[in-house]
Design a protein around this motif. Sequence first.
Motif, PDB file in Angstrom:
ATOM      1  N   LYS A   1       0.950   4.365  -2.816  1.00  0.00           N
ATOM      2  CA  LYS A   1       0.810   5.773  -2.431  1.00  0.00           C
ATOM      3  C   LYS A   1       1.997   6.602  -2.891  1.00  0.00           C
TER       4      LYS A   1
ATOM      5  N   LEU B   1       0.832  -1.208   0.000  1.00  0.00           N
ATOM      6  CA  LEU B   1       0.000   0.000   0.000  1.00  0.00           C
ATOM      7  C   LEU B   1       0.865   1.255   0.000  1.00  0.00           C
ATOM      8  N   ALA B   2       1.956   1.219   0.726  1.00  0.00           N
ATOM      9  CA  ALA B   2       2.865   2.355   0.772  1.00  0.00           C
ATOM     10  C   ALA B   2       3.476   2.602  -0.590  1.00  0.00           C
TER      11      ALA B   2
ATOM     12  N   GLU C   1       1.605   7.226  -6.602  1.00  0.00           N
ATOM     13  CA  GLU C   1       0.586   8.270  -6.838  1.00  0.00           C
ATOM     14  C   GLU C   1       1.137   9.663  -6.527  1.00  0.00           C
ATOM     15  N   ALA C   2       1.913   9.784  -5.437  1.00  0.00           N
ATOM     16  CA  ALA C   2       2.483  11.073  -5.053  1.00  0.00           C
ATOM     17  C   ALA C   2       3.499  11.546  -6.083  1.00  0.00           C
TER      18      ALA C   2
END
Length: 286
Positions: free
Chosen positions: A262, A258-259, A265-266
């Motif tokens: 993210k 999950l990290a 996406e960032a």
Amino acid sequence: MAEGAQLEKGDQLEKGTQVAAWLKKIYGDHPIPQYEVTPRTVEILYHLSERNKTRDRDVSLVIEDLKQKANEYESEAKHLQDLLMESVDFSPAKLSSAGSRYLNALVDIAMVLETKDTSLTSLIPAVNDLTSDLFHTKSKNEEINSELTKLEKNLTGTLILEKCLQEDLKKAEQHLCREKAKIDHRRQNMDFLKAKSEEFRCGIKAAEEQLAARGMDASLSHQSLVTLSEKLEELKRQTIPLKKKLESYLDLMPNPSLAQVKIEEAKKELETIEAELTQRVEMMEL
């Protein structure tokens, strides 16, 4: 009515004649001052002449009465002198110079005290009355002196107060002059700032028109940037509680997959923002 008017006119003429005669009698050989001859002035002068005649009659009566009393006093004095000569063979002419002075002094005292004679029964009450008047006058003088002292103190205080007020007024005038100079200086600065503000406003408007002519995006205008800055500040305020909430999750074990999502996406969002910012900067340079 005509007969009444004639009578009134004749009365005015008679009064005018009496007034002229009275004024001539009053001024004698001196010229009579000029005055406006009107029914009112003639009436006033007529009443004055009547009152003057009445006063002259009263004065004549008083003079006659005084003359009669003087004759009576002379007769009485002659009678007493004759009686004194007959009884004790005494005459004022036989007195010594000192006796004559004493007698004249006694007569002068009696005249000053206004006594009917020089006996002790007349002189002592008159002296007592004079002493009483003197004491009353002294008391009155003391009261007047006390009042004068109070007035002097009040006057001194008033003069001191006046001096203080004059000094305060002078200080107030000086302060007013300084404040006026400050206000004038501020007004000049305000006028200067207004002129500069108008100059900047015109310059900003000209720059915006020039940028609009070059095809600048409206989102890069000053107003838009200000709006974006305000929105950014609002978003920062909104993220504060989210940051606090996020801090509570930092101590938890992270999920690697999950990290990683993210992070990807960032990175994409960061690249998009950098590209948009680079595009806007290039447009501004044009």
